[in-house]
Design an enzyme around this catalytic site. Structure first.
Site, PDB file in Angstrom:
ATOM      1  N   GLY A   1       0.840  -1.194   0.000  1.00 33.28           N
ATOM      2  CA  GLY A   1       0.000   0.000   0.000  1.00 33.28           C
ATOM      3  C   GLY A   1       0.874   1.242   0.000  1.00 33.28           C
ATOM      4  N   ARG A   2       0.272   2.346   0.411  1.00 32.85           N
ATOM      5  CA  ARG A   2       0.997   3.621   0.366  1.00 32.85           C
ATOM      6  C   ARG A   2       2.255   3.590   1.218  1.00 32.85           C
ATOM      7  NH1 ARG A   2      -4.607   5.272   0.173  1.00 32.85           N
ATOM      8  NH2 ARG A   2      -4.729   4.405   2.254  1.00 32.85           N
ATOM      9  N   ILE A   3       2.151   3.064   2.441  1.00 35.66           N
ATOM     10  CA  ILE A   3       3.301   3.130   3.347  1.00 35.66           C
ATOM     11  C   ILE A   3       4.386   2.149   2.900  1.00 35.66           C
ATOM     12  CG2 ILE A   3       4.086   2.921   5.740  1.00 35.66           C
ATOM     13  CD1 ILE A   3       1.217   3.766   6.589  1.00 35.66           C
TER      14      ILE A   3
ATOM     15  N   ARG B   1       0.507 -11.467  -4.104  1.00 40.68           N
ATOM     16  CA  ARG B   1      -0.721 -12.147  -3.701  1.00 40.68           C
ATOM     17  C   ARG B   1      -0.960 -13.277  -4.695  1.00 40.68           C
ATOM     18  NH1 ARG B   1      -5.102  -9.053  -5.096  1.00 40.68           N
ATOM     19  NH2 ARG B   1      -4.232  -7.117  -5.838  1.00 40.68           N
TER      20      ARG B   1
ATOM     21  N   THR C   1       5.556  -1.914  11.801  1.00 38.77           N
ATOM     22  CA  THR C   1       4.929  -0.618  12.107  1.00 38.77           C
ATOM     23  C   THR C   1       3.461  -0.645  11.674  1.00 38.77           C
ATOM     24  OG1 THR C   1       5.677   0.288   9.987  1.00 38.77           O
ATOM     25  CG2 THR C   1       7.065   0.753  11.894  1.00 38.77           C
ATOM     26  N   SER C   2       2.898  -1.857  11.494  1.00 37.07           N
ATOM     27  CA  SER C   2       1.507  -1.924  11.006  1.00 37.07           C
ATOM     28  C   SER C   2       0.539  -2.062  12.190  1.00 37.07           C
ATOM     29  CB  SER C   2       1.345  -3.060   9.997  1.00 37.07           C
ATOM     30  OG  SER C   2       1.633  -4.326  10.573  1.00 37.07           O
ATOM     31  N   ARG C   3       0.197  -3.284  12.569  1.00 36.44           N
ATOM     32  CA  ARG C   3      -0.625  -3.539  13.748  1.00 36.44           C
ATOM     33  C   ARG C   3      -0.009  -4.719  14.482  1.00 36.44           C
ATOM     34  NH1 ARG C   3      -2.546   0.809  13.637  1.00 36.44           N
ATOM     35  NH2 ARG C   3      -4.722   1.393  13.367  1.00 36.44           N
TER      36      ARG C   3
ATOM     37  N   GLU D   1      -1.394  -3.868  23.268  1.00 36.93           N
ATOM     38  CA  GLU D   1      -0.915  -2.541  23.705  1.00 36.93           C
ATOM     39  C   GLU D   1      -1.763  -2.042  24.865  1.00 36.93           C
ATOM     40  OE1 GLU D   1      -0.719   0.060  20.306  1.00 36.93           O
ATOM     41  OE2 GLU D   1       0.430  -1.404  19.180  1.00 36.93           O
TER      42      GLU D   1
ATOM     43  N   HIS E   1       4.301   2.755  19.720  1.00 37.04           N
ATOM     44  CA  HIS E   1       3.313   3.106  18.676  1.00 37.04           C
ATOM     45  C   HIS E   1       3.431   4.585  18.251  1.00 37.04           C
ATOM     46  CE1 HIS E   1      -0.678   1.607  16.850  1.00 37.04           C
ATOM     47  NE2 HIS E   1      -0.176   2.574  16.104  1.00 37.04           N
TER      48      HIS E   1
ATOM     49  N   GLY F   1       4.247   5.558  14.990  1.00 37.58           N
ATOM     50  CA  GLY F   1       4.300   5.657  13.523  1.00 37.58           C
ATOM     51  C   GLY F   1       3.962   7.037  12.969  1.00 37.58           C
TER      52      GLY F   1
HETATM   53  C1  GLV Z   1      -2.153   4.403  13.614  1.00 35.76           C
HETATM   54  O1  GLV Z   1      -1.788   3.385  14.069  1.00 35.76           O
HETATM   55  C2  GLV Z   1      -2.963   4.516  12.432  1.00 35.76           C
HETATM   56  O2  GLV Z   1      -3.556   3.523  11.971  1.00 35.76           O
HETATM   57  O3  GLV Z   1      -3.053   5.625  11.903  1.00 35.76           O
END
Ligand code: GLV
Length: 352
Positions: free
Chosen positions: A158-160, A180, A238-240, A269, A287, A289
């Protein structure tokens, strides 16, 4: 008679410029304490409100949504919206919005900060100095891993994920994306660098996670995935948090199946697995990000503009679309077992 102004619940303190926008169209009920509102308090305070601005730690489930008897818009100040029951909202005709795009740069920067921190042992070095344990320069002290010539495996295009990949050449790294099944990662910049997930895990020196949180991405990185990584490789998340099985990660670190990890997010968390806290080769941040002044202000502004748009009868600027297909949890788990979560892009993927 002038109709009453619509009321909006704001669950966190926001910049005054943001509150001013809302004030122009509605009455603000601002939760000013740093702690989350309890589930009960959320339900109570949503009654009679037409809008809510919330954050990803607010659990906006079906019960909360039902309590919002007048609710028209839920605007989360985040790109990920796994805390919101978007199906329950859609059933009631409530618009859900998120803040995509505006946090891409900040999150990509933090991802690189973690890559560098863990490969060059920055946390460990800091701790040595702070506890007065540094006895001076020696030739082979605290040697790290160089990035130049190495492969960065990105899961989630995706974007990130793409923003992280764009930086790789500056460090002399080759970025590859996970494919995929039955579909490519589209876009010219990724056309030459797509591998099946297992191959990406087997061949990458750094693996970085940028998928949204869905049933099919829960524990995407489990024992099986970790066992496929190189012993010299690093995992970055850095996602979830729940994308990684934290117990499996601790096991992999203990068994020295991977070289280290850089984590911004955690399964439960703000609790962090004991087995991570005690390890020197893990860099842990809380957290952060999107946590820059600039990005948080822009996120809050976008959320407020979404609320104002909907309350004024205009289309939302960044509405969340329901994840396509409405697949069941079982289907998601089956796809994961097939080798890769089929991550479809929606306007709001954490995309992360
Ligand atoms: C932060 O974790 C977000 O999803 O923006």
């Amino acid at each position: 008679m002038v109709p009453p102004k619509p009321a909006v619940l704001v669950t966190r303190r926001m910049p005054s410029a943001v509150l001013a926008q809302l004030d122009a169209v509605g009455e603000i009920d601002l939760h000013t304490e740093p702690d989350d509102l309890t589930h009960e308090a959320l339900c109570a305070r949503l009654r009679g409100k037409q809008g809510i601005i919330c954050v990803f730690t607010d659990r906006i489930d079906a019960a909360v949504i039902a309590a919002g008897d007048q609710l028209r818009v839920i605007a989360t100040v985040a790109v990920g919206f796994d805390n919101i029951d978007v199906t329950a909202a859609a059933t009631r005709g409530i618009v859900v919005t998120n803040t995509p795009n505006v946090l891409t740069g900040a999150t990509a920067e933090l991802t690189w900060a973690l890559i560098l921190a863990v490969t060059r042992r920055l946390g460990e070095g800091e701790r040595v100095i702070r506890r007065g344990a540094w006895s001076g320069w020696t030739f082979d002290f605290m040697l790290g891993t160089e990035l130049r010539g190495k492969q960065l495996g990105i899961i989630g295009a995706g974007r990130i994920g793409r923003a992280v990949a764009a930086v790789a050449p500056a460090f002399g790294m080759r970025a590859v994306f996970a494919a995929r099944p039955g579909g490519d990662v589209s876009g010219p910049e990724t056309a030459a660098a797509v591998l099946p997930l297992d191959q990406l895990l087997l061949s990458s020196d750094v693996v970085s996670l940028h998928v949204p949180m869905r049933a099919e991405t829960r524990h995407l990185i489990d024992r099986r995935a970790l066992a496929r990584m190189k012993r010299s490789a690093f995992l970055i998340n850095t996602s979830r948090g729940p994308v990684v099985d934290e117990a499996a990660l601790v096991w992999a670190l203990e068994e020295r199946l991977i070289a280290g990890a850089g984590l911004d997010v955690y399964e439960r968390e703000p609790r962090v697995h004991e087995g991570l806290l005690s390890r020197e080769n893990v860099c842990l941040v809380p957290h952060l990000g999107s946590a820059t002044r600039e990005t948080r202000a822009t996120m809050a502004d976008l959320a407020a503009r979404n609320v104002v748009a909907v309350l004024c009868g205009r289309p939302a600027i960044t509405p969340v679309r329901l994840p396509t297909g409405g697949r069941s949890q079982t289907a998601g788990v089956r796809r994961k077992q097939e080798g890769f979560a089929s991550i479809r892009r929606t306007s709001g993927d954490t995309e992360s």
